[in-house]
Structure formats: C-alpha cells, structure tokens
Design an enzyme around this catalytic site. Structure first.
Site, short mmCIF file in Angstrom:
data_model
loop_
_atom_site.label_atom_id
_atom_site.label_comp_id
_atom_site.label_asym_id
_atom_site.label_seq_id
_atom_site.Cartn_x
_atom_site.Cartn_y
_atom_site.Cartn_z
CG ASP A 128 0.60 -4.07 2.30
OD1 ASP A 128 0.80 -4.91 3.20
OD2 ASP A 128 1.45 -3.21 1.97
CD GLU A 144 0.44 -1.71 8.13
OE1 GLU A 144 0.11 -0.91 9.03
OE2 GLU A 144 0.95 -1.36 7.05
CG ASP A 184 -0.36 -0.12 2.53
OD1 ASP A 184 0.88 -0.15 2.61
OD2 ASP A 184 -1.11 -0.19 3.53
CB SER A 185 4.57 1.69 -0.12
OG SER A 185 4.78 0.46 -0.81
CD GLU A 202 7.71 -0.19 8.16
OE1 GLU A 202 7.96 0.90 7.63
OE2 GLU A 202 6.68 -0.86 7.91
CE LYS A 251 3.18 -6.05 4.19
NZ LYS A 251 2.79 -4.91 5.07
#
Length: 272
Positions: free
Chosen positions: A91, A123, A52-53, A190, A121
């Site tokens: 993501d 978070e 999602d970057s 991270e 993925k």
C-alpha cells in the site's frame, strides 16, 4: 504445510490474469514482518499485501492514516526478505499520492527501489487517475482499490457497506473499467454488495480481489491478524477466523510465567 502446493512457480502480475482466465481463485493475505511473511509464503499464498493496516494491527492506531512512507518501506523490506513465491504488493500510504502525480511517482519509485516489492496499491478511482497513470508510466505495476477505501474514512464517516445506492454503484463500475483501461493489473473491492462485485468481475478482464465483497470476485483478501484470531476485537460479517492464536499465545505466555515463578524453567537439561 499448505494443502495447495500444485504450482510453486513465482507469482507475477501476468500469472494473476492467467488465473482469472482459467477460473482459478486468487488467495491474498496481509503480512508486515519477515517471520510471518515466510510462513505465509511457504503455505502457498498467491499474493501478500503489505497493508497500511499495519497502522491498526502493528502500531495500535484507530485508522490507517498515520502510516508514513518510511514506515511502509520498513515493513515491505522485511516482508520481501521472507518471500520466494508470492507476489508482494504494498500500500502507498495516505498523503503520498493523492492530488500530486509527481509525488505519487516519487513515492512509488522509493517503495520499489528501497523495499524491492513488486507492485503498489492505491485507493481511489477517477479522482486519482492522473497519479495512477504517472506511476504506471514508470513501469510500476498498480493494484487499484475501490468501494470502502479506509484512507478516506474521515470523508465517509463510517465503515458501512459502500455502493448500495445506484449512483455510487455505477461510479464504482465506471472506475473499475477505467482502472483496467489505464493499465492496472488488478483491483480490490472492499465491503460492497456481493452482486455488484460479481458484476464488476464479469465486466473487466483484470482480477477482482474481494474483502467483504462476496464469492463472485476472482479472489479474496483478509488481514492476517484478523483471520488468525490475534485481533479479537474486530468481527465483521465477512471475516472467517481460521485460528484462535490470541488464546494460544495467552496460554503459552501464562505457562512461561508460571514456570519462571516456580523455578521450573530452566530445568537441568535447559542450562549449560
């Protein structure tokens, strides 16, 4: 071509665990489109993350929060078409799984069916355990993500190193063990202390992929635009630039402009 082409078999979640068991480091990089994904895959990448970057490097947003599920599916579909060997992980974007396990399942199912990606993925740790378990119950592989979690940036208020204090470090270790226990196949750590990341990697059997988490992790991930020097405005300590494509592109485009303006392009050989 890659300097590492020893094993051209398709990478799977099971193979990543095998790699950890034999001490082979895992290389992971982001991609967001067909052309770059194809090049990265052909170079021998183990895992390609459709991050999602994309919100930052493709759409120009300050955070990852604006990305929608439809946008992530679009990027994932484009990447999957260019990949033959790497495992493609995507993501799930902010707001598509936190707090509602049924929505999490719906989001993950849409991602897998429409993009043909191989894993998602998510978070967070214990706070989203129910959502992760619901996704896993459908047979969808999940990669966890702990430490600095960019989707929670407004909660943190800073991109500083996480888990430096004992209480947060112990929670991170506990969450990593929980992710392994419920069935995640890997976890990203991270921007945490290198010693802590190495400790986590030694205590769980699933691969630990680090970004700003030191060399003790089982593998590493970077954002493609950062390591290729396309995005030059981001220079954290953990980033190593392997190219300066911003300068290469700027020079090439400048030469094209000059050739067009002077009439040098196209020449006689470049026309019909």
């Amino acid at each position: 071509m890659s300097t590492y082409t020893e094993d051209q078999r398709k990478v799977t979640t099971h193979r990543l665990i095998e790699m950890k068991q034999r001490g082979e480091k895992i290389a992971m990089l982001t991609a967001y489109d067909f052309s770059m994904a194809k090049l990265i895959d052909e170079a021998g990448m183990d895992v390609i993350l459709v991050g999602d970057s994309a919100s930052n490097v493709m759409a120009g947003n300050m955070t990852t929060l604006p990305m929608t599920l439809d946008q992530m599916i679009y990027h994932a579909k484009s990447v999957v078409k260019g990949v033959k060997r790497a495992l493609v992980v995507v993501d799930l974007p902010f707001g598509t799984y936190q707090g509602n396990s049924m929505e999490a399942l719906s989001s993950a199912v849409r991602m897998m069916k429409e993009s043909h990606a191989e894993a998602v993925k998510m978070e967070g740790g214990s706070e989203i355990r129910e959502s992760i378990e619901r996704v896993l119950s459908a047979g969808i592989p999940v990669m966890g993500h702990l430490g600095l979690t960019p989707q929670s940036i407004n909660k943190f208020g800073t991109y500083a190193v996480r888990a430096k204090e004992e209480a947060e470090a112990q929670k991170l270790i506990s969450d990593a063990k929980m992710l392994e226990e419920i069935g995640c196949f890997a976890v990203v750590l991270e921007k945490i202390p290198a010693k802590l990341a190495a400790e986590v990697a030694s205590q769980i059997s699933i691969p630990v992929i680090g970004i700003g988490a030191g060399g003790g992790a089982d593998g590493q991930v970077l954002v493609m635009h950062d390591m290729l020097g396309i995005n030059k405005g981001f220079s954290p300590r953990f980033l190593r630039r392997y190219a300066d494509l911003a300068s290469v592109i700027n020079e090439a485009v400048g030469s094209y402009i000059e050739d067009v303006k002077t009439g040098d392009f196209p020449n006689e050989k470049e026309q019909y």
